[in-house]
Design a protein around this motif. Structure first.
Motif, PDB file in Angstrom:
ATOM      1  N   ALA A  37       0.778  -0.986  -0.047  1.00  0.00           N
ATOM      2  CA  ALA A  37      -0.144   0.093  -0.028  1.00  0.00           C
ATOM      3  C   ALA A  37       0.860   1.320  -0.040  1.00  0.00           C
ATOM      4  O   ALA A  37       0.626   2.226  -0.895  1.00  0.00           O
ATOM      5  N   ILE A  44      -2.952   4.780   4.148  1.00  0.00           N
ATOM      6  CA  ILE A  44      -3.350   3.943   5.015  1.00  0.00           C
ATOM      7  C   ILE A  44      -4.166   4.259   5.980  1.00  0.00           C
ATOM      8  O   ILE A  44      -3.776   5.284   6.856  1.00  0.00           O
ATOM      9  N   GLU A  46      -6.503   1.576   8.041  1.00  0.00           N
ATOM     10  CA  GLU A  46      -6.560   0.560   9.095  1.00  0.00           C
ATOM     11  C   GLU A  46      -6.203  -0.661   8.371  1.00  0.00           C
ATOM     12  O   GLU A  46      -6.341  -0.898   7.216  1.00  0.00           O
ATOM     13  N   SER A  47      -5.597  -1.860   9.130  1.00  0.00           N
ATOM     14  CA  SER A  47      -5.541  -3.135   8.722  1.00  0.00           C
ATOM     15  C   SER A  47      -6.129  -4.038   9.463  1.00  0.00           C
ATOM     16  O   SER A  47      -5.738  -3.823  11.082  1.00  0.00           O
ATOM     17  N   VAL A  60      -7.327  -7.397   5.307  1.00  0.00           N
ATOM     18  CA  VAL A  60      -7.606  -6.153   4.511  1.00  0.00           C
ATOM     19  C   VAL A  60      -6.860  -4.802   4.950  1.00  0.00           C
ATOM     20  O   VAL A  60      -6.693  -4.657   6.207  1.00  0.00           O
ATOM     21  N   VAL A  61      -6.362  -4.060   4.056  1.00  0.00           N
ATOM     22  CA  VAL A  61      -5.978  -2.949   4.349  1.00  0.00           C
ATOM     23  C   VAL A  61      -6.895  -1.790   3.768  1.00  0.00           C
ATOM     24  O   VAL A  61      -6.855  -1.902   2.608  1.00  0.00           O
ATOM     25  N   VAL A  62      -7.288  -0.988   4.679  1.00  0.00           N
ATOM     26  CA  VAL A  62      -8.287  -0.092   4.194  1.00  0.00           C
ATOM     27  C   VAL A  62      -7.289   1.159   3.860  1.00  0.00           C
ATOM     28  O   VAL A  62      -6.652   1.600   4.854  1.00  0.00           O
ATOM     29  N   ILE A  63      -7.509   1.781   2.678  1.00  0.00           N
ATOM     30  CA  ILE A  63      -6.843   2.986   2.244  1.00  0.00           C
ATOM     31  C   ILE A  63      -7.801   3.925   1.987  1.00  0.00           C
ATOM     32  O   ILE A  63      -9.121   3.622   1.833  1.00  0.00           O
ATOM     33  N   SER A  66      -9.689   3.218  -1.350  1.00  0.00           N
ATOM     34  CA  SER A  66     -10.349   2.093  -1.276  1.00  0.00           C
ATOM     35  C   SER A  66      -9.773   0.889  -0.356  1.00  0.00           C
ATOM     36  O   SER A  66      -9.952   0.994   0.722  1.00  0.00           O
ATOM     37  N   HIS A  67      -9.235  -0.064  -0.946  1.00  0.00           N
ATOM     38  CA  HIS A  67      -8.707  -1.205  -0.223  1.00  0.00           C
ATOM     39  C   HIS A  67      -7.903  -2.081  -1.136  1.00  0.00           C
ATOM     40  O   HIS A  67      -7.871  -2.233  -2.115  1.00  0.00           O
ATOM     41  N   THR A  69      -6.770  -6.395  -0.632  1.00  0.00           N
ATOM     42  CA  THR A  69      -7.362  -7.591   0.258  1.00  0.00           C
ATOM     43  C   THR A  69      -6.439  -8.737  -0.138  1.00  0.00           C
ATOM     44  O   THR A  69      -5.690  -8.851  -1.211  1.00  0.00           O
ATOM     45  N   THR A  85      -8.392   0.616  -6.123  1.00  0.00           N
ATOM     46  CA  THR A  85      -8.019   1.948  -5.750  1.00  0.00           C
ATOM     47  C   THR A  85      -8.750   2.925  -6.650  1.00  0.00           C
ATOM     48  O   THR A  85      -9.051   2.735  -7.956  1.00  0.00           O
TER      49      THR A  85
END
Length: 131
Positions: A37, A44, A46-47, A60-63, A66-67, A69, A85
């Motif tokens: 990411a 970033i 949260e993950s 999942v890495v929430v960006i 978007s994300h 996974t 993205t």
């Protein structure tokens, strides 16, 4: 003013013949996903990662854009990754290449899907407004 053709890109990746030891290591998978990411220039938020018993990881890495996974099946040396993205500043292909190397994937299958295609959005809005 630049006219957008789509709001985002969704890259679906199948990583095959990966390093089983990597695919079953939750802390390493999380580290690689966060690094991917960052390398893609994403922000970033949260993950969250979960390890299944006896093996396998979903994360999942929430960006802000978007994300990202991942779902791993170490017993098959396989990982499924989604890179979704939005905008045009994020570099999802950089994330793809980084993960391909870190998972030691010997082959990949990739599908890229445009998300939020503007022509479809405006067509649907016109249909909704006229009904």
């Amino acid at each position: 003013m630049i006219k957008l053709k789509q709001l985002g890109r969704h890259i679906l990746i199948e990583y095959y013949d990966c390093d089983r030891k990597v695919l079953e290591n939750s802390s390493l998978i999380e580290k690689y996903m966060l690094s991917a990411a960052k390398l893609a220039k994403a922000t970033i938020v949260e993950s969250v990662f979960h390890t299944f018993n006896p093996w396998g990881i979903s994360g999942v890495v929430v960006i802000e854009e978007s994300h990202l996974t991942i779902h791993t099946w170490p017993e098959y040396k396989y990982a499924a990754v989604d890179l979704f993205t939005c905008g045009n500043t994020i570099k999802p292909w950089t994330a793809f290449e980084f993960l391909e190397e870190k998972l030691s994937a010997k082959r990949t299958d990739i599908t890229e899907i445009p998300r939020g295609v503007m022509d479809c959005i405006f067509k649907n809005q016109e249909t909704f407004e006229n009904s």
